[in-house]
Structures are given as structure tokens and as C-alpha cells.
Scaffold this active site. Structure first.
Site, mmCIF file in Angstrom:
data_model
loop_
_atom_site.group_PDB
_atom_site.id
_atom_site.type_symbol
_atom_site.label_atom_id
_atom_site.label_comp_id
_atom_site.label_asym_id
_atom_site.label_seq_id
_atom_site.Cartn_x
_atom_site.Cartn_y
_atom_site.Cartn_z
ATOM 1 N N THR A 43 0.861 -1.177 0.000
ATOM 2 C CA THR A 43 0.000 0.000 0.000
ATOM 3 C C THR A 43 0.895 1.224 0.000
ATOM 4 O O THR A 43 1.926 1.240 0.670
ATOM 5 C CB THR A 43 -0.927 0.031 1.232
ATOM 6 O OG1 THR A 43 -1.412 1.365 1.444
ATOM 7 C CG2 THR A 43 -0.197 -0.395 2.494
ATOM 8 N N CYS B 125 -2.090 4.863 -5.397
ATOM 9 C CA CYS B 125 -2.815 4.014 -4.461
ATOM 10 C C CYS B 125 -2.990 2.698 -5.186
ATOM 11 O O CYS B 125 -3.405 2.685 -6.355
ATOM 12 C CB CYS B 125 -4.168 4.619 -4.084
ATOM 13 S SG CYS B 125 -5.192 3.494 -3.119
#
Length: 231
Positions: free
Chosen positions: A83, A196
Site C-alpha cells: 500500500t 494508491c
């Protein structure tokens, strides 16, 4: 092949993509029935998201550091945080283990530079777009980073948490993202970083007038290259 350790679950939608990509890249490199040597520690994203919202980054870092230590104990030779946002605590995680942490922003910056581009737009969570832990690392690597305006940042952030992280991929959200991308291009962006790991579930190369840099794919590719170095 070295064993790749994945700190995942943030969200599991993108962690599943990491697993697929690692295996595809390994098969492409080695052929036949070859697949990636990897171990996954999947956290409960609901707990991490609450720590993010409350600004309890020290506690979040401790959770991920513990996950990294578990991966090292399980035999991981290198570790990935799957992430972008949680790279805010990357230094804490890296310090908790003796094996290398492959930083997502470094893999991304290397790919952007290799393309010959310098001025890029950045889409991600509000934390990633607005704080310095990620943008600053890209800028140190020589990139000129642009982010959407406040309205655009709110839109991008909302779609990530309310839709993509729970497996919802909507055409109207894709169109809204395309508008944000177009605005970044109008401001001079030569490419766009999908900062992202869930965004690449929504935005494809054909959805952007300039090159996109899908960070989960780039991270996974760099991990396989490192795991196979010398093989």
C-alpha cells in the site's frame, strides 16, 4: 528465488493483485509452472483505517513492524508494504527487520525516470497526496510532482475508501477520475502515478491521455527482479 514477504490486507483487493502479479512476473521470467516464493501477512484493514483517521501513526507503524517481523521469521528475504499510504511508517518497518524493505516510491520513481518523464501527476489517498512522506521521496528522486485541487483530492480519496477498497468499480467513478487526470495534464503533467494500489483496478492505460504508472504492478515487478537477482 528469494522469498518475498508481503504486508497486505490494505486493502485485500489490491493484495490479491500483488499475488497475481508476482506469480505472473515469475512465470514470465522463468517459464513453465514456475511461481513466486512468497509469504503474506494480511492485517485487518478496518483497524488500520481507524488508526489512519485518528492520526495514530505510531501505533499503525507498530502493527506493520510486527507483521514484517513475522514475515522474516517465516523466511522472507525481502519485504513489501502493499500500500502506498502506509509507507508513511516505512522507516519504522524497515528498522524492525534485518532483511531489506523494497520501498514502493523508489520503484515508482525509477520507472518514471526510465520513461524519460519528469513532471507527473499523483493520485492517491489524501494522506499520500497531501503529506510529504511519499511526494517528498519522489521529489528527492528528481520528479516534479503535481496533485489535484482540493475538490479533486476529495473525490479521489472518497472513491478509494468507499468503492475500490470494498471491490466496487464504477464507470462513473472512472469518468470522474479521467476528469481529474485531464486537469493534471492541462497543468503540465506528462504522466500520472496511480499512487494508491487500488486505483489500477479502475484506471487503465487507455483511460489516460498520458502514460500511467500503476504502482502495485511496478512494485511487484521490482520485487521479482530483486528476488531473482543472481538466479
Amino acid at each position: 528465488m528469494k522469498t518475498i514477504g508481503l504486508i497486505g490486507g490494505m486493502s485485500w483487493e489490491s493484495t490479491a493483485e500483488y499475488y497475481r502479479l508476482l506469480n505472473e512476473f515469475t512465470r514470465d521470467r522463468l517459464g513453465g509452472l514456475r511461481s513466486a516464493r512468497c509469504v503474506i501477512y494480511s492485517v485487518d484493514f478496518a483497524e488500520i483505517e481507524q488508526l489512519q483517521v485518528q492520526g495514530r501513526w505510531t501505533e499503525a507503524g507498530e502493527v506493520l513492524a510486527g507483521a514484517a517481523q513475522s514475515l522474516e521469521a517465516a523466511g522472507a528475504d525481502l519485504v513489501l508494504i502493499c500500500t502506498n499510504t502506509m509507507h508513511k511508517v516505512a522507516d519504522v518497518v524497515a528498522a524492525a527487520v534485518s532483511v531489506p524493505l523494497l520501498h514502493l516510491a523508489d520503484a515508482t520513481a525509477k520507472a518514471v525516470r526510465a520513461s524519460g518523464l519528469r513532471r507527473v501527476g499523483l493520485l492517491g489517498t489524501a494522506f499520500t497526496m497531501e503529506q510529504d512522506f511519499y511526494r517528498g521521496r519522489l521529489e528527492v528522486a528528481g520528479l516534479d510532482v503535481r496533485v489535484p485541487n482540493a475538490e479533486g483530492r476529495d473525490l479521489v480519496h472518497r472513491v478509494i475508501y468507499e468503492e475500490l477498497c470494498v471491490g466496487i468499480v464504477r464507470d462513473d467513478s472512472r469518468v470522474a477520475y479521467q476528469k481529474v487526470i485531464d486537469e493534471l495534464v492541462a497543468e503540465g503533467a506528462e504522466g500520472v502515478i496511480l499512487g494508491c494500489t487500488e486505483i489500477e483496478l479502475l484506471i487503465r492505460p487507455e483511460d489516460s491521455p498520458v502514460p500511467i504508472f500503476p504502482t502495485a504492478r511496478l512494485h511487484a515487478e521490482a520485487a521479482v527482479a530483486q528476488a531473482l537477482r543472481g538466479v
